[in-house]
Structures are given as C-alpha cells and as structure tokens.
Design a protein around this motif. Sequence first.
Motif, PDB file in Angstrom:
ATOM      1  N   LEU A  75       0.815  -1.222   0.000  1.00 47.05           N
ATOM      2  CA  LEU A  75       0.000   0.000   0.000  1.00 47.05           C
ATOM      3  C   LEU A  75       0.846   1.268   0.000  1.00 47.05           C
ATOM      4  O   LEU A  75       0.349   2.349   0.297  1.00 47.05           O
ATOM      5  CB  LEU A  75      -0.930   0.020   1.226  1.00 47.05           C
ATOM      6  CG  LEU A  75      -1.928  -1.127   1.347  1.00 47.05           C
ATOM      7  CD1 LEU A  75      -2.805  -0.929   2.570  1.00 47.05           C
ATOM      8  CD2 LEU A  75      -2.777  -1.268   0.092  1.00 47.05           C
ATOM      9  N   LEU A  76       2.100   1.140  -0.365  1.00 45.19           N
ATOM     10  CA  LEU A  76       3.010   2.275  -0.234  1.00 45.19           C
ATOM     11  C   LEU A  76       2.560   3.483  -1.034  1.00 45.19           C
ATOM     12  O   LEU A  76       2.794   4.628  -0.638  1.00 45.19           O
ATOM     13  CB  LEU A  76       4.417   1.856  -0.660  1.00 45.19           C
ATOM     14  CG  LEU A  76       5.560   2.797  -0.261  1.00 45.19           C
ATOM     15  CD1 LEU A  76       5.648   2.899   1.258  1.00 45.19           C
ATOM     16  CD2 LEU A  76       6.877   2.301  -0.819  1.00 45.19           C
ATOM     17  N   GLN A  77       1.904   3.274  -2.151  1.00 43.11           N
ATOM     18  CA  GLN A  77       1.492   4.396  -2.989  1.00 43.11           C
ATOM     19  C   GLN A  77       0.106   4.936  -2.616  1.00 43.11           C
ATOM     20  O   GLN A  77      -0.388   5.852  -3.264  1.00 43.11           O
ATOM     21  CB  GLN A  77       1.509   3.961  -4.461  1.00 43.11           C
ATOM     22  CG  GLN A  77       2.922   3.664  -4.965  1.00 43.11           C
ATOM     23  CD  GLN A  77       2.963   3.208  -6.407  1.00 43.11           C
ATOM     24  OE1 GLN A  77       2.132   2.406  -6.817  1.00 43.11           O
ATOM     25  NE2 GLN A  77       3.920   3.713  -7.166  1.00 43.11           N
ATOM     26  N   VAL A  78      -0.485   4.377  -1.560  1.00 44.12           N
ATOM     27  CA  VAL A  78      -1.785   4.848  -1.083  1.00 44.12           C
ATOM     28  C   VAL A  78      -1.558   5.800   0.085  1.00 44.12           C
ATOM     29  O   VAL A  78      -0.786   5.492   1.000  1.00 44.12           O
ATOM     30  CB  VAL A  78      -2.670   3.671  -0.626  1.00 44.12           C
ATOM     31  CG1 VAL A  78      -4.016   4.165  -0.102  1.00 44.12           C
ATOM     32  CG2 VAL A  78      -2.874   2.683  -1.774  1.00 44.12           C
ATOM     33  N   ALA A  79      -2.199   6.966   0.065  1.00 43.17           N
ATOM     34  CA  ALA A  79      -2.060   7.920   1.167  1.00 43.17           C
ATOM     35  C   ALA A  79      -2.407   7.240   2.479  1.00 43.17           C
ATOM     36  O   ALA A  79      -3.357   6.448   2.548  1.00 43.17           O
ATOM     37  CB  ALA A  79      -2.971   9.124   0.937  1.00 43.17           C
ATOM     38  N   TYR A  80      -1.647   7.586   3.518  1.00 36.13           N
ATOM     39  CA  TYR A  80      -1.806   6.839   4.764  1.00 36.13           C
ATOM     40  C   TYR A  80      -3.218   6.964   5.341  1.00 36.13           C
ATOM     41  O   TYR A  80      -3.791   5.984   5.829  1.00 36.13           O
ATOM     42  CB  TYR A  80      -0.775   7.275   5.805  1.00 36.13           C
ATOM     43  CG  TYR A  80      -0.838   6.427   7.055  1.00 36.13           C
ATOM     44  CD1 TYR A  80      -0.736   5.046   6.963  1.00 36.13           C
ATOM     45  CD2 TYR A  80      -1.032   6.988   8.304  1.00 36.13           C
ATOM     46  CE1 TYR A  80      -0.815   4.245   8.095  1.00 36.13           C
ATOM     47  CE2 TYR A  80      -1.120   6.199   9.439  1.00 36.13           C
ATOM     48  CZ  TYR A  80      -1.013   4.821   9.319  1.00 36.13           C
ATOM     49  OH  TYR A  80      -1.113   4.031  10.438  1.00 36.13           O
ATOM     50  N   ALA A  81      -3.797   8.143   5.284  1.00 35.47           N
ATOM     51  CA  ALA A  81      -5.162   8.312   5.794  1.00 35.47           C
ATOM     52  C   ALA A  81      -6.135   7.399   5.054  1.00 35.47           C
ATOM     53  O   ALA A  81      -7.064   6.835   5.647  1.00 35.47           O
ATOM     54  CB  ALA A  81      -5.597   9.773   5.659  1.00 35.47           C
ATOM     55  N   ASP A  82      -5.920   7.211   3.758  1.00 32.09           N
ATOM     56  CA  ASP A  82      -6.783   6.334   2.980  1.00 32.09           C
ATOM     57  C   ASP A  82      -6.547   4.867   3.344  1.00 32.09           C
ATOM     58  O   ASP A  82      -7.482   4.059   3.337  1.00 32.09           O
ATOM     59  CB  ASP A  82      -6.548   6.545   1.480  1.00 32.09           C
ATOM     60  CG  ASP A  82      -7.014   7.922   0.998  1.00 32.09           C
ATOM     61  OD1 ASP A  82      -7.877   8.518   1.672  1.00 32.09           O
ATOM     62  OD2 ASP A  82      -6.508   8.383  -0.041  1.00 32.09           O
ATOM     63  N   GLN A  83      -5.298   4.514   3.639  1.00 34.86           N
ATOM     64  CA  GLN A  83      -5.012   3.147   4.094  1.00 34.86           C
ATOM     65  C   GLN A  83      -5.853   2.811   5.325  1.00 34.86           C
ATOM     66  O   GLN A  83      -6.517   1.768   5.389  1.00 34.86           O
ATOM     67  CB  GLN A  83      -3.529   2.995   4.447  1.00 34.86           C
ATOM     68  CG  GLN A  83      -2.563   3.064   3.297  1.00 34.86           C
ATOM     69  CD  GLN A  83      -1.127   2.805   3.761  1.00 34.86           C
ATOM     70  OE1 GLN A  83      -0.897   2.052   4.714  1.00 34.86           O
ATOM     71  NE2 GLN A  83      -0.166   3.425   3.091  1.00 34.86           N
ATOM     72  N   VAL A  84      -5.821   3.709   6.292  1.00 33.31           N
ATOM     73  CA  VAL A  84      -6.540   3.467   7.550  1.00 33.31           C
ATOM     74  C   VAL A  84      -8.039   3.423   7.306  1.00 33.31           C
ATOM     75  O   VAL A  84      -8.750   2.552   7.823  1.00 33.31           O
ATOM     76  CB  VAL A  84      -6.175   4.541   8.588  1.00 33.31           C
ATOM     77  CG1 VAL A  84      -6.998   4.365   9.863  1.00 33.31           C
ATOM     78  CG2 VAL A  84      -4.683   4.502   8.901  1.00 33.31           C
ATOM     79  N   SER A  85      -8.538   4.355   6.501  1.00 35.25           N
ATOM     80  CA  SER A  85      -9.963   4.392   6.207  1.00 35.25           C
ATOM     81  C   SER A  85     -10.425   3.109   5.513  1.00 35.25           C
ATOM     82  O   SER A  85     -11.486   2.553   5.841  1.00 35.25           O
ATOM     83  CB  SER A  85     -10.274   5.610   5.325  1.00 35.25           C
ATOM     84  OG  SER A  85     -11.631   5.639   4.964  1.00 35.25           O
TER      85      SER A  85
END
Length: 372
Positions: free
Chosen positions: A16-26
Amino acid sequence: MQCHHHDAHRCGSCTLLQVAYADQVSDKEAHCRSLVAAPGLTWLPPVTGPESAFRNKAKMVVAGTVDEPTIGILDAAGEGVDLRDCGLHSPGLQAALPVLSSFVTTARLTPYDIAERRGELKHLLVTEAPSGGLMVRLVLRSQEPVTRIRKHLPALQAALPRLCVVSVNLQPEHKAVLEGPDEIVLTPAETLTMRIGDLDLHLRPQSFFQTNTEVATALYRQARTWVDAVAPASLWDLYCGVGGFALHCAAPGRTVTGIEVSAPAVESAGLSARQARLPGVSFVAADATAYALGVSRAPELVIVNPPRRGIGADLATWLEASEVGHVVYSSCNAESLARDLALMPSLRPVEAVLLDMFPQTRHYEVMVLLSR
C-alpha cells in the motif's frame, strides 16, 4: 513514505506504499466494519502511529557470500536483495543491521544457499526494546559455526553496546520455515526487557511480541480501559504470550490467570508479575482451548488474542455456552474473528477499535468488547 527499494521494484512487501496513509486506515476500517457488524456496535476512533520507522523487529534473510552478504529478502530468482536501510525499521534496527552484516564476514558465517542446499546462516532476527536494547538471533543450519560466534561475540558487543541477548536458533531442514525449535543463548541475559507503559515485559528469544511498540501500548491501554469498566472479579487471558494483557489488566481484588502453551513465555510472564508485585496474577502453561474445556468454573471475563486462525469452533462454542459475561477479543485477522463471532451469538459486540499495527500493508489489528 518514500522507498527507493519499492521505486526500483526490488521489494514489493509494502503493498500500500502508494496509497495515502489516511486512505489506508480508512480502507482498513471499512473492511473491518464489513466483517464485524452488530446492532448498536460503537466503533472507537482508529489507533495509528508513525507510518514509517515503526517496526521493533527485523526478520531478515541472509544471502550472498560470506564476504558480501545481503541482509533482506530473496527475489523471484532466489537472489538476495539487501534491505539494511528498510524504512519500516526503527532507527535502532537500521543502525544495527550493517554492524551485523560485518559480523557475518568476521565470524565467517556462510549464508545458506537455497539452490545448492549448502551454507549455514539462514536468517537474522533482531528485536529492539523501547530502551534501545537489542536481541539478536542467528538462525543456523547446524551448530558448526557456534564456536566462531562465541569467539567474536565480544567484538560484536563492543560494536553494539546496546546488545543484550544473543542466541543461535537451529533450523536444519530445507524448507520455508523461519526458525527451528532449538535455541542456544550465548549471553548471560536470556530476556530482553520491553517497557510498555508502566510494566516491564520480558521477551525470550522464541516469544511473540507485537511488531509495533507504540500501537501495542495503545492496544493494552484500551483493553485495560474496557476491563476496568466491567470490573470483573476474575479474568482469563488466553493465548497470553509473555502476559501483556493479563499484566495490564491486573487490579486489587481481581484474580487474573494467563494461559499460554509456551512454557518459556509463561516463565517470562511470571517474572514480570513478581517484579511488578501484582497480586492475584498467575500463569499456566497449557493449550488455551484444552484449559477452558477442562475447568469446572468459568471467570467473569475472558481475553483472547489468538493467532490468525482465530480461536476456533471448540473454544467459541465453549464461550457461548459458558457463564462468561464479557469477552475482549483481539484479532489480527478480521475474517477469522467474524467466523468466531458467528458461533457466539449471545456475546454481542458493543465496542470495537481498529489498530493499525502494520502500516503500508493490508494487515491490521482489531479489538472487540463482547457483552452477553
């Protein structure tokens, strides 16, 4: 988080490295909510920590040659990819791995060649405590290099002053298993002290501990909050490991029993309880399910923290039929959690929280408070 190994396609572990961290959590919370749902269930805000430099443990494959070892992973062709500067590791681990790479050469620890089935050193397993102390485990095919390791150990300790525990793990079989059952501790100290909150947990070489210290601290804190609100007189911590949940949930007038199949982990948990002078806390080396099914009286509250497969049908069925009033279920696999919850319909989820123990991946921890 930026990673030159990922950009160069040398390592794809961080999916998930290319996914914004806030979006990862969401996205993780949405996935978890889709699996764990109940009328009136309250979700607490997700618990997060740093998105990089959070890992307190490095599990590294050793490859290459004795003079030019690689410390990291293997690529599709079976060649070593050096990840000594992995951005997920704590600064302490990043500083230690180059020193350990030099030690491989100094002690002439030939990396194991999978294709040729020869060589000795298979893995380096390094754990860092909150204090900065280090535990280093060398996974070998045989005891042949142990004499050389002992000879050069003082130099390694001088180069790594924070080194507390060094051991050799023996894994003679040619198969994809990280470590074997036999451990040889080479230092006077046999445990690494993990200071979590106001408690010292003692980690032995083969004991399990959460990879993310900051989020693990929040995990124990939330469990203690739930337990103290229920205020049970008796509590079991099943799959207790080195006693993290049991020790954090101890209180005057409360009987706490931790159950763990690993006798060394139970010994460590008992040491922590004695040092903290916690009354009413004891630990038993036993299989969690067998222990529960073999007693005549259930406690008021049970904490379970099983491996990815979950607690399984036998234990879930026992909990459903028992007089246990509350369960705190900590899970690293929401799918097995959902299967177990389906077998316990009278234990209703009332509060839940997602804990992002593993940023940059799809994995996470979720903890649920169940009430009958």
